[in-house]
Motif scaffolding. Structure first.
Motif, PDB file in Angstrom:
ATOM      1  N   ALA A   1       0.835  -1.203   0.000  1.00 20.29           N
ATOM      2  CA  ALA A   1       0.000   0.000   0.000  1.00 20.29           C
ATOM      3  C   ALA A   1       0.874   1.258   0.000  1.00 20.29           C
ATOM      4  O   ALA A   1       0.601   2.214  -0.729  1.00 20.29           O
ATOM      5  CB  ALA A   1      -0.926  -0.010   1.217  1.00 20.29           C
ATOM      6  N   SER A   2       1.946   1.260   0.805  1.00 18.77           N
ATOM      7  CA  SER A   2       2.818   2.434   0.872  1.00 18.77           C
ATOM      8  C   SER A   2       3.460   2.702  -0.487  1.00 18.77           C
ATOM      9  O   SER A   2       3.574   3.849  -0.928  1.00 18.77           O
ATOM     10  CB  SER A   2       3.931   2.232   1.903  1.00 18.77           C
ATOM     11  N   LEU A   3       3.887   1.637  -1.162  1.00 17.05           N
ATOM     12  CA  LEU A   3       4.564   1.822  -2.461  1.00 17.05           C
ATOM     13  C   LEU A   3       3.588   2.286  -3.533  1.00 17.05           C
ATOM     14  O   LEU A   3       3.884   3.212  -4.296  1.00 17.05           O
ATOM     15  CB  LEU A   3       5.219   0.508  -2.894  1.00 17.05           C
ATOM     16  N   ILE A   4       2.411   1.660  -3.586  1.00 21.65           N
ATOM     17  CA  ILE A   4       1.457   1.984  -4.649  1.00 21.65           C
ATOM     18  C   ILE A   4       0.898   3.397  -4.470  1.00 21.65           C
ATOM     19  O   ILE A   4       0.596   4.091  -5.433  1.00 21.65           O
ATOM     20  CB  ILE A   4       0.329   0.916  -4.678  1.00 21.65           C
ATOM     21  N   ASN A   5       0.798   3.832  -3.233  1.00 21.35           N
ATOM     22  CA  ASN A   5       0.331   5.193  -2.976  1.00 21.35           C
ATOM     23  C   ASN A   5       1.267   6.215  -3.628  1.00 21.35           C
ATOM     24  O   ASN A   5       0.826   7.212  -4.185  1.00 21.35           O
ATOM     25  CB  ASN A   5       0.278   5.412  -1.458  1.00 21.35           C
ATOM     26  N   ARG A   6       2.552   5.958  -3.587  1.00 24.55           N
ATOM     27  CA  ARG A   6       3.522   6.946  -4.061  1.00 24.55           C
ATOM     28  C   ARG A   6       4.027   6.730  -5.478  1.00 24.55           C
ATOM     29  O   ARG A   6       4.408   7.682  -6.165  1.00 24.55           O
ATOM     30  CB  ARG A   6       4.732   6.935  -3.112  1.00 24.55           C
ATOM     31  N   PHE A   7       4.104   5.471  -5.920  1.00 29.89           N
ATOM     32  CA  PHE A   7       4.795   5.198  -7.193  1.00 29.89           C
ATOM     33  C   PHE A   7       3.916   4.436  -8.181  1.00 29.89           C
ATOM     34  O   PHE A   7       2.993   3.730  -7.792  1.00 29.89           O
ATOM     35  CB  PHE A   7       6.062   4.367  -6.935  1.00 29.89           C
ATOM     36  N   HIS A   8       4.291   4.613  -9.462  1.00 31.81           N
ATOM     37  CA  HIS A   8       3.673   3.805 -10.512  1.00 31.81           C
ATOM     38  C   HIS A   8       4.763   2.876 -11.048  1.00 31.81           C
ATOM     39  O   HIS A   8       5.867   3.321 -11.348  1.00 31.81           O
ATOM     40  CB  HIS A   8       3.137   4.716 -11.623  1.00 31.81           C
TER      41      HIS A   8
END
Ligand code: HEM
Length: 491
Positions: free
Chosen positions: A450-457
């Motif tokens: 969740a943390s990664l998908i929130n910030r990056f594509h």
């Protein structure tokens, strides 16, 4: 030797023809990957229309279970005939843990350790997990600024190593921030040695199966010493300073001194030794901590890596997940917390679907611990027989999961999940021996993802083949090469 290959026939169990004198039914071992090899056998027995089939790994008989209703009996109703995972094949700290225990020893340890993994205890540890997820985001941010492509598997192994290091050993491993972290290197060494099925490990296994040896060593005594000393030193320090920390180690100290784990911990509950209880030894604590580490870091990082690969391959799923994460975070002032993680239901489904396509353990192991007559047949399974439940094959069987190559988290939504046939989805196993770390694994995978998908594509870099290529000689699901992804800031 030939007579050995009649073992299953004599038990009334269907088997393959023409075994190789040395390799038995595994003559293609090392030529095709373990998934394809297992799948080939599964499909063979399924086509015969039988519930189970007998195989020979070298000359060791293994029973493959094909039918989900029989899986159900073995892992739950008739569990008392199948209480062990494996015959014990080694000694030392590495084998001194729940996974390798059997009988009353296992029952007693499982009862004592179960309170370590309740939702309340996992919630207590979620702060550590979320702190590490933030560090993970910072690392990818840095790589992104430097225009680097991320080999996501290693980056995620650094994240899960730091999480488990902190939760199971109570230490800051710093592998996210420090490329040369000793703890990370030790963890990687250990995993490489355990997962490596090349010679000389392969030769040792062959001699074990041929009955020439009763146990084998994995040459990991230096790594065992490292973990043993770490646990001893950390416990000694805590006992001296009466430190309270929200982690597994604290719960293990409580178990050591008090004989059980209380719901709420006070200093007196942890450090005042109780009279007349069976004390948990330092060696036992070190063994369980080492299991949490080996069971915890690779399985979860593998799961998250495959999830990101599929999200890169399926941008509509990635976007839908990002929408959910942002919607939930908005309710919590943009900050990830335990309650927010619980609300991420689509994220749950993404992880479930990842574990369907890519279960880190492709087979569930069981050992028959009491002679067993297979219901409604004349087949009899001897005590000591090794049983394999090929979950990767079952979870990718089109009869149970139509169009199995498709990555479709909707299979697990409210409407569809009731359609899943019982005992065809078992990435964490089932029954009394089900994975004890399930809740912990989910929280660490969800927090990271969740943390990664929130910030990056994420998009797939050309260096990474799709569908993925699996390693030929490894014990758990492992990719040949890494998972390279290109990263952009998400809109
Ligand atoms: C995605 C991550 C994970 C997967 C897919 C996974 C899968 C499994 C599976 C298939 C088993 C055997 C279950 C059975 O025989 O029915 C197992 C056992 C076990 N796992 Fe996990 N696991 C994961 C993460 C973890 C974590 C994070 C921990 C601990 C921190 C853990 C601790 C254990 C333990 C202690 C056992 C042995 C249970 C027993 O024998 O009673 N696992 N796991």
């Amino acid at each position: 030797q030939k007579e050995k290959f009649n073992y299953w026939r004599n038990c009334g169990v269907p088997q393959l023809e023409n075994q190789h004198l040395l390799f038995g039914d595994f003559q293609e071992y090392g030529k095709i990957n373990p998934i394809k090899l297992t799948d080939k056998r599964y499909k063979y027995f399924k086509k015969l229309g039988v519930k189970l089939g007998g195989l020979y790994q070298f000359n060791r008989p293994i029973l493959m279970i094909v039918d989900p209703s029989l899986v159900k009996l073995i892992v739950t109703k008739d569990f008392h005939y199948f209480t062990a995972h494996n015959p014990k094949i080694g000694n030392g700290l590495l084998f001194n843990n729940l996974f390798h225990m059997s009988g009353d020893e296992w029952k007693d340890a499982r009862r004592k350790l179960t309170p370590t993994f309740t939702s309340g205890k996992i919630k207590m540890m979620s702060d550590i997990v979320i702190e590490k997820a933030n560090e993970l985001v910072n690392l990818i941010e840095k790589m992104n600024q430097n225009g680097q492509t991320a080999e996501i598997k290693e980056v995620l192994a650094r994240y899960t190593t730091d999480v488990i290091g902190s939760c199971a050993f109570g230490i800051e491993c710093n592998s996210i921030q420090d490329e040369n972290s000793v703890f990370f290197q030790r963890g990687q060494d250990l995993f490489r040695k355990l997962n490596n099925m090349k010679p000389p490990t392969l030769l040792k296994l062959i001699s074990l199966f041929l009955g020439k040896k009763r146990s084998i060593s994995f040459d990991v005594s230096d790594i065992e010493d490292f973990f043993r000393n770490l646990v001893n030193d950390t416990i000694e320090l805590r006992e001296q300073n009466k430190t309270m920390r929200k982690d597994f180690l604290q719960l293990m100290i409580q178990l050591k001194n008090r004989g059980s784990i209380a719901d709420i911990m006070y200093e007196k509950d942890v450090y005042q030794k109780a009279e007349g209880i069976e004390i948990l030894s330092m060696e036992d604590i070190a063994g369980q901590c080492m299991l949490f580490f080996t069971a915890g870091f690779e399985t979860s990082s593998t799961t998250m890596s495959f999830a990101l690969l599929e999200l890169a391959q399926n941008p509509e799923v990635q976007n839908k997940l990002r929408e959910e994460v942002r919607e939930v975070l908005q309710k919590y002032n943009g900050i990830l917390c335990y309650e927010a993680i619980q609300e991420l239901t689509y994220c749950d489904n993404v992880i479930k679907e990842t574990l369907r396509k890519y279960p880190p353990l492709i087979q569930l192991p069981r050992m028959c611990t009491k002679k067993y007559k297979v219901p409604d047949t004349d087949m009899v399974i001897d005590e000591g027989a090794t049983v394999s439940i090929p979950i990767q094959s079952i979870q990718n069987d089109p009869e149970y999961f139509p169009n199995p190559e498709k990555f479709d988290p909707e299979r697990f939504n409210e409407e569809n999940k009731s359609k899943i046939v019982d005992y065809t989805y078992l990435p964490f196993g089932e029954g009394p021996r089900q994975c004890l770390g399930l809740r912990f694994a989910l929280i660490q995978s969800k927090a990271g993802l969740a943390s990664l998908i929130n910030r990056f594509h994420f998009t797939r870099n050309q260096k990474t083949p799709y569908p993925p290529k699996f390693a030929l000689l490894s014990a758990i699901l492992t990719l040949d090469g890494g998972i390279w992804l290109d990263v952009k800031n998400a809109n």
